[in-house]
Design a protein around this motif. Structure first.
Motif, PDB file in Angstrom:
ATOM      1  N   PHE A 125     -39.055 -10.242 -67.653  1.00  0.00           N
ATOM      2  CA  PHE A 125     -37.584 -10.938 -67.938  1.00  0.00           C
ATOM      3  C   PHE A 125     -37.037 -10.542 -69.135  1.00  0.00           C
ATOM      4  O   PHE A 125     -37.310 -11.141 -70.257  1.00  0.00           O
ATOM      5  CB  PHE A 125     -37.909 -12.508 -67.889  1.00  0.00           C
ATOM      6  N   PRO A 126     -36.303  -9.640 -69.274  1.00  0.00           N
ATOM      7  CA  PRO A 126     -35.374  -9.303 -70.426  1.00  0.00           C
ATOM      8  C   PRO A 126     -34.491 -10.598 -70.697  1.00  0.00           C
ATOM      9  O   PRO A 126     -34.299 -11.118 -69.680  1.00  0.00           O
ATOM     10  CB  PRO A 126     -34.662  -7.881 -70.263  1.00  0.00           C
ATOM     11  N   ALA A 127     -34.393 -10.999 -71.921  1.00  0.00           N
ATOM     12  CA  ALA A 127     -33.614 -12.156 -72.292  1.00  0.00           C
ATOM     13  C   ALA A 127     -32.440 -11.764 -73.050  1.00  0.00           C
ATOM     14  O   ALA A 127     -32.243 -11.118 -73.764  1.00  0.00           O
ATOM     15  CB  ALA A 127     -34.655 -12.850 -73.330  1.00  0.00           C
ATOM     16  N   ILE A 128     -31.640 -12.841 -72.593  1.00  0.00           N
ATOM     17  CA  ILE A 128     -30.004 -12.951 -73.320  1.00  0.00           C
ATOM     18  C   ILE A 128     -29.872 -14.399 -73.860  1.00  0.00           C
ATOM     19  O   ILE A 128     -29.794 -15.037 -72.817  1.00  0.00           O
ATOM     20  CB  ILE A 128     -28.841 -12.344 -72.414  1.00  0.00           C
ATOM     21  N   ASP A 129     -30.023 -14.651 -74.911  1.00  0.00           N
ATOM     22  CA  ASP A 129     -29.642 -15.973 -75.475  1.00  0.00           C
ATOM     23  C   ASP A 129     -28.269 -15.969 -76.138  1.00  0.00           C
ATOM     24  O   ASP A 129     -27.711 -15.043 -76.788  1.00  0.00           O
ATOM     25  CB  ASP A 129     -30.473 -16.320 -76.802  1.00  0.00           C
ATOM     26  N   PHE A 170     -30.280  -3.343 -68.557  1.00  0.00           N
ATOM     27  CA  PHE A 170     -31.482  -3.868 -68.023  1.00  0.00           C
ATOM     28  C   PHE A 170     -31.640  -3.426 -66.671  1.00  0.00           C
ATOM     29  O   PHE A 170     -32.665  -3.073 -66.354  1.00  0.00           O
ATOM     30  CB  PHE A 170     -31.386  -5.397 -67.988  1.00  0.00           C
ATOM     31  N   VAL A 171     -30.510  -3.463 -65.827  1.00  0.00           N
ATOM     32  CA  VAL A 171     -30.528  -3.245 -64.494  1.00  0.00           C
ATOM     33  C   VAL A 171     -30.876  -1.364 -64.348  1.00  0.00           C
ATOM     34  O   VAL A 171     -31.732  -1.175 -63.635  1.00  0.00           O
ATOM     35  CB  VAL A 171     -29.166  -3.223 -63.631  1.00  0.00           C
ATOM     36  N   LYS A 172     -30.587  -0.625 -65.450  1.00  0.00           N
ATOM     37  CA  LYS A 172     -30.792   0.777 -65.314  1.00  0.00           C
ATOM     38  C   LYS A 172     -32.245   1.065 -65.900  1.00  0.00           C
ATOM     39  O   LYS A 172     -32.869   2.084 -65.286  1.00  0.00           O
ATOM     40  CB  LYS A 172     -29.972   1.436 -66.404  1.00  0.00           C
ATOM     41  N   ALA A 173     -32.806   0.038 -66.467  1.00  0.00           N
ATOM     42  CA  ALA A 173     -34.325   0.057 -66.969  1.00  0.00           C
ATOM     43  C   ALA A 173     -35.247  -0.464 -65.947  1.00  0.00           C
ATOM     44  O   ALA A 173     -36.296  -0.031 -66.157  1.00  0.00           O
ATOM     45  CB  ALA A 173     -34.465  -0.593 -68.203  1.00  0.00           C
ATOM     46  N   GLY A 174     -34.540  -0.726 -64.775  1.00  0.00           N
ATOM     47  CA  GLY A 174     -35.541  -1.347 -63.666  1.00  0.00           C
ATOM     48  C   GLY A 174     -35.775  -2.561 -63.515  1.00  0.00           C
ATOM     49  O   GLY A 174     -36.443  -3.151 -62.477  1.00  0.00           O
ATOM     50  N   TRP A 188     -34.738  -9.169 -62.952  1.00  0.00           N
ATOM     51  CA  TRP A 188     -34.334 -10.687 -63.402  1.00  0.00           C
ATOM     52  C   TRP A 188     -33.869 -10.608 -64.928  1.00  0.00           C
ATOM     53  O   TRP A 188     -34.226  -9.562 -65.418  1.00  0.00           O
ATOM     54  CB  TRP A 188     -35.620 -11.383 -63.348  1.00  0.00           C
ATOM     55  N   VAL A 189     -33.337 -11.513 -65.227  1.00  0.00           N
ATOM     56  CA  VAL A 189     -32.775 -11.597 -66.724  1.00  0.00           C
ATOM     57  C   VAL A 189     -32.975 -13.156 -66.902  1.00  0.00           C
ATOM     58  O   VAL A 189     -32.672 -13.926 -66.156  1.00  0.00           O
ATOM     59  CB  VAL A 189     -31.379 -11.234 -66.802  1.00  0.00           C
ATOM     60  N   HIS A 190     -33.370 -13.252 -68.024  1.00  0.00           N
ATOM     61  CA  HIS A 190     -33.820 -14.671 -68.456  1.00  0.00           C
ATOM     62  C   HIS A 190     -32.603 -15.289 -69.493  1.00  0.00           C
ATOM     63  O   HIS A 190     -32.309 -14.379 -70.442  1.00  0.00           O
ATOM     64  CB  HIS A 190     -35.088 -14.677 -69.176  1.00  0.00           C
ATOM     65  N   VAL A 220     -30.726 -14.104 -62.026  1.00  0.00           N
ATOM     66  CA  VAL A 220     -30.609 -14.680 -63.348  1.00  0.00           C
ATOM     67  C   VAL A 220     -31.120 -16.081 -63.210  1.00  0.00           C
ATOM     68  O   VAL A 220     -30.913 -17.089 -62.377  1.00  0.00           O
ATOM     69  CB  VAL A 220     -28.934 -14.743 -63.485  1.00  0.00           C
ATOM     70  N   GLU A 221     -32.305 -16.337 -64.313  1.00  0.00           N
ATOM     71  CA  GLU A 221     -32.432 -17.525 -64.524  1.00  0.00           C
ATOM     72  C   GLU A 221     -31.872 -18.264 -65.663  1.00  0.00           C
ATOM     73  O   GLU A 221     -32.007 -17.388 -66.880  1.00  0.00           O
ATOM     74  CB  GLU A 221     -34.155 -17.747 -64.551  1.00  0.00           C
TER      75      GLU A 221
END
Length: 237
Positions: free
Chosen positions: A4-8, A39-43, A46-48, A77-78
């Protein structure tokens, strides 16, 4: 294991904090959608995402940012932060979000957890954030005397299937995850456990994977370049 790569988010912008301290907020990217596309391009699948303003204001503050990512990328997206009511949960459910994370209310309003899990099932996850093993709430500004495993067992009894566990002392430090606490939690409950806080490099990802964690949230490590997201996704396939 899911990566889960994260974006705060603070005021619509992607940031990272050090040990949950809002005064340490550092903007890590210019554009949320551009970051998500990377993130999508890296495969990643999900994204947190966390509404940091919402966690302090106790309401949805950056909801538009999250729903835009859901609408404009293939990422699931969570979202956590500021989710306090059934209306909040319903809003996200009706606007393309894949999962919501209940945090402070798990301790302060367990009836909401019980009701929402009964109605929405796996759409509702619980975030347990702890310092020295004791749960902290309200954007980590309030401490409690409840042990993290005790709260996790309460959540399991309510039917919660997914728990995101953060060791606050590790968050944003690039010092490695708290494997001891994560493994203890994974053994104590049947819930899927996602590790949050301290992930630094591919060795951390492999350790979490080999200890049968459900997921790993990666934020600062991606932005600082100590972890290659594509490599992390690949070793967890």
């Amino acid at each position: 294991m899911i990566i889960f790569p994260a974006i705060d988010i603070i005021k619509g912008k992607p940031v990272r904090l050090f040990k949950g301290d809002f005064s340490t907020a550092e903007q890590v990217a210019d554009d949320v959608l551009e970051t998500a596309d990377g993130f999508v391009k890296a495969g990643a699948q999900w994204v947190h995402m966390v509404d940091l303003d919402g966690s302090l204001q106790k309401k949805r503050a950056n909801a538009k940012v999250f729903t835009e990512v859901a609408a404009n990328t293939p990422l699931k997206v969570e979202v956590g932060g500021g989710i306090r009511t059934m209306q909040d949960i319903d809003y996200y459910r009706n606007n393309g979000i894949a999962r919501v994370i209940l945090g402070s209310v798990a301790l302060k309003n367990p009836d909401l957890v019980k009701t929402s899990v009964k109605e929405f099932g796996d759409f509702v996850a619980v975030g347990i954030d702890a310092k020295h093993g004791f749960v902290a709430t309200e954007g980590w500004t309030e401490k409690s005397d409840i042990n993290f495993i005790e709260l996790a067992k309460r959540m399991e009894d309510m039917g919660v299937k997914t728990i995101i566990y953060t060791d606050i002392s590790k968050d944003g430090t690039l010092s490695g995850p708290n494997l001891e606490q994560l493994c203890a939690l994974n053994e104590a409950v049947s819930c899927d456990i996602t590790a949050s806080g301290g992930v630094t490099n591919i060795d951390d990802i492999i350790s979490l994977r080999d200890n049968s964690l459900y997921g790993a949230i990666c934020g600062k490590s991606i932005y600082k370049g100590t972890l290659n997201l594509a490599e992390a996704v690949e070793v967890c396939k």
